[in-house]
Write a protein that holds these residues in place. Structure first.
Motif, PDB file in Angstrom:
ATOM      1  N   GLY A 205       0.817  -1.213   0.000  1.00  0.00           N
ATOM      2  CA  GLY A 205       0.000   0.000   0.000  1.00  0.00           C
ATOM      3  C   GLY A 205       0.848   1.260   0.000  1.00  0.00           C
ATOM      4  O   GLY A 205       0.517   2.245  -0.664  1.00  0.00           O
ATOM      5  N   LEU A 206       1.963   1.226   0.732  1.00  0.00           N
ATOM      6  CA  LEU A 206       2.869   2.376   0.746  1.00  0.00           C
ATOM      7  C   LEU A 206       3.497   2.583  -0.626  1.00  0.00           C
ATOM      8  O   LEU A 206       3.613   3.719  -1.101  1.00  0.00           O
ATOM      9  N   PHE A 207       3.882   1.484  -1.278  1.00  0.00           N
ATOM     10  CA  PHE A 207       4.434   1.601  -2.632  1.00  0.00           C
ATOM     11  C   PHE A 207       3.435   2.261  -3.576  1.00  0.00           C
ATOM     12  O   PHE A 207       3.780   3.162  -4.349  1.00  0.00           O
ATOM     13  N   TYR A 208       2.190   1.776  -3.535  1.00  0.00           N
ATOM     14  CA  TYR A 208       1.159   2.334  -4.416  1.00  0.00           C
ATOM     15  C   TYR A 208       0.865   3.794  -4.080  1.00  0.00           C
ATOM     16  O   TYR A 208       0.708   4.632  -4.976  1.00  0.00           O
ATOM     17  N   ALA A 209       0.775   4.110  -2.791  1.00  0.00           N
ATOM     18  CA  ALA A 209       0.431   5.476  -2.384  1.00  0.00           C
ATOM     19  C   ALA A 209       1.498   6.475  -2.830  1.00  0.00           C
ATOM     20  O   ALA A 209       1.184   7.548  -3.347  1.00  0.00           O
ATOM     21  N   VAL A 210       2.760   6.122  -2.644  1.00  0.00           N
ATOM     22  CA  VAL A 210       3.849   7.010  -3.064  1.00  0.00           C
ATOM     23  C   VAL A 210       3.837   7.196  -4.578  1.00  0.00           C
ATOM     24  O   VAL A 210       4.027   8.313  -5.094  1.00  0.00           O
ATOM     25  N   SER A 211       3.613   6.101  -5.297  1.00  0.00           N
ATOM     26  CA  SER A 211       3.572   6.185  -6.757  1.00  0.00           C
ATOM     27  C   SER A 211       2.427   7.081  -7.228  1.00  0.00           C
ATOM     28  O   SER A 211       2.609   7.909  -8.129  1.00  0.00           O
ATOM     29  N   LEU A 212       1.259   6.935  -6.636  1.00  0.00           N
ATOM     30  CA  LEU A 212       0.107   7.741  -7.030  1.00  0.00           C
ATOM     31  C   LEU A 212       0.289   9.203  -6.626  1.00  0.00           C
ATOM     32  O   LEU A 212      -0.099  10.114  -7.358  1.00  0.00           O
ATOM     33  N   TRP A 213       0.863   9.430  -5.465  1.00  0.00           N
ATOM     34  CA  TRP A 213       1.059  10.805  -4.989  1.00  0.00           C
ATOM     35  C   TRP A 213       2.007  11.570  -5.902  1.00  0.00           C
ATOM     36  O   TRP A 213       1.819  12.752  -6.171  1.00  0.00           O
ATOM     37  N   ASN A 214       3.054  10.896  -6.378  1.00  0.00           N
ATOM     38  CA  ASN A 214       4.068  11.556  -7.205  1.00  0.00           C
ATOM     39  C   ASN A 214       3.784  11.462  -8.701  1.00  0.00           C
ATOM     40  O   ASN A 214       4.609  11.914  -9.514  1.00  0.00           O
ATOM     41  N   ASN A 215       2.667  10.889  -9.077  1.00  0.00           N
ATOM     42  CA  ASN A 215       2.395  10.627 -10.484  1.00  0.00           C
ATOM     43  C   ASN A 215       1.990  11.902 -11.231  1.00  0.00           C
ATOM     44  O   ASN A 215       1.025  12.571 -10.867  1.00  0.00           O
ATOM     45  N   PHE A 216       2.736  12.258 -12.264  1.00  0.00           N
ATOM     46  CA  PHE A 216       2.322  13.334 -13.162  1.00  0.00           C
ATOM     47  C   PHE A 216       2.246  12.857 -14.612  1.00  0.00           C
ATOM     48  O   PHE A 216       1.835  13.604 -15.493  1.00  0.00           O
ATOM     49  N   TYR A 217       2.623  11.577 -14.836  1.00  0.00           N
ATOM     50  CA  TYR A 217       2.610  11.023 -16.193  1.00  0.00           C
ATOM     51  C   TYR A 217       1.180  10.763 -16.666  1.00  0.00           C
ATOM     52  O   TYR A 217       0.796  11.157 -17.775  1.00  0.00           O
ATOM     53  N   PHE A 218       0.373  10.112 -15.818  1.00  0.00           N
ATOM     54  CA  PHE A 218      -1.015   9.818 -16.185  1.00  0.00           C
ATOM     55  C   PHE A 218      -1.841  11.075 -16.434  1.00  0.00           C
ATOM     56  O   PHE A 218      -2.572  11.148 -17.422  1.00  0.00           O
ATOM     57  N   PRO A 219      -1.779  12.084 -15.546  1.00  0.00           N
ATOM     58  CA  PRO A 219      -2.577  13.291 -15.819  1.00  0.00           C
ATOM     59  C   PRO A 219      -2.191  14.006 -17.103  1.00  0.00           C
ATOM     60  O   PRO A 219      -3.043  14.572 -17.778  1.00  0.00           O
ATOM     61  N   LEU A 220      -0.906  13.977 -17.458  1.00  0.00           N
ATOM     62  CA  LEU A 220      -0.498  14.599 -18.713  1.00  0.00           C
ATOM     63  C   LEU A 220      -1.075  13.864 -19.911  1.00  0.00           C
ATOM     64  O   LEU A 220      -1.362  14.473 -20.952  1.00  0.00           O
ATOM     65  N   LEU A 221      -1.266  12.553 -19.766  1.00  0.00           N
ATOM     66  CA  LEU A 221      -1.805  11.756 -20.864  1.00  0.00           C
ATOM     67  C   LEU A 221      -3.325  11.776 -20.924  1.00  0.00           C
ATOM     68  O   LEU A 221      -3.920  11.908 -22.006  1.00  0.00           O
TER      69      LEU A 221
END
Length: 291
Positions: A199-215
């Motif tokens: 869950g921590l891995f997923y949360a950090v990835s989602l929190w720092n994600n800017f690739y998906f919103p750009l797409l």
């Protein structure tokens, strides 16, 4: 009788020296940004701030937190992180538990297909076309569904489930539990460390994600905080040199504004680590080493 001093081992000294250097190199940029963000504008412009703030003030933070677009992006990020983590844990744990069952039909074939995706993927354009055909472009679901399963996390959790004693499952079957009952009443309660780690891995990835919103996002009202931060720091939306005119006639130092925004976007996810540290260490070791 003369006593000779104990021989000092070289490895612990070198290990401590290397780790100290790593800690300093890691912490210094973060400390520097924090110091700049709470220092007075004139001292920042003169380059007089190093490791201790000068002219301490929280003006930049009040400016950042008072911006409605940043607050909206903050709320979006929290929604994407919480919802995405819950969905990802549900799908990953269900898939991992199924693959951990050696008696499942075509177990090896499914496992090989999952591992195959570690080395090969469809790529950006096919992924975008799939999301577009699903009709979730410019929606919340475009942020949480495409990355709902990480193959690496799935394999770690599968290894964790595979180490659950078979005797527990057999006793559960004797009590009348089916596969869903075994999963929810035995596997899940025994896997808190694994759930916390993944869950921590997923949360950090989602929190720092800017690739998906750009797409996948077009509406600025749906942008997460990382997109605004990227635009500010990398895309150069503030293009006035050393200072910028934001919020009336007051001059704002661009560097201080950037660092304050970075601190605001980084601190919340960092504060999660201390609460999950014991689960993180235990879950990572058990899921990745055993088996």
């Amino acid at each position: 009788m003369r006593r000779f001093p104990k021989r000092i081992s070289l490895f612990p000294c070198m290990n401590a020296l290397i780790l100290t250097i790593v800690v300093v190199v890691t912490l210094y940029p973060f400390i520097y940004m924090a110091v700049i963000s709470v220092s007075g504008d004139i001292y920042v412009m003169r380059g007089e701030v190093f490791l201790w703030p000068k002219g301490f003030n929280l003006k930049m933070y009040s400016l950042v937190l008072g911006d409605l677009s940043i607050l909206q992006a903050y709320l979006n990020t929290i929604i994407y992180t919480v919802l995405g983590t819950v969905i990802a844990l549900a799908i990953t744990s269900a898939g991992a538990y199924a693959l951990s069952r050696s008696d499942m039909v075509f177990n090896k074939g499914f496992t090989l297909m999952v591992i195959f995706t570690l080395f090969f993927s469809g790529g950006m354009i096919p992924s975008f076309l799939v999301v577009k055909e699903l009709g979730i472009i410019d929606t919340v679901w475009a942020m949480v569904l495409p990355g709902a399963v990480s193959t690496w996390n799935l394999i770690i959790m599968r290894t964790f489930f595979a180490n659950i004693p078979k005797e527990l499952e057999e006793s559960g079957k004797m009590d009348g539990l089916n596969d869903l009952g075994l999963f929810f009443r035995i596997a899940v309660p025994l896997s808190k460390a694994s759930f916390a780690t993944i869950g921590l891995f997923y949360a950090v990835s989602l929190w720092n994600n800017f690739y998906f919103p750009l797409l996948y996002l077009r509406d600025p009202g749906l942008f997460p905080l990382q997109v605004l931060l990227r635009n500010l720091v990398l895309a150069g939306q503030v293009m006035s040199g050393d200072v910028t005119q934001i919020g009336g006639d007051q001059l704002i130092v661009e560097e201080s504004l950037k660092y304050a925004t970075i601190m605001v976007s980084t601190l919340p996810i960092l504060l999660v680590y201390p609460f999950l540290q014991k689960y993180f260490v235990k879950g990572a070791l058990i899921g990745a080493v055993k088996g």
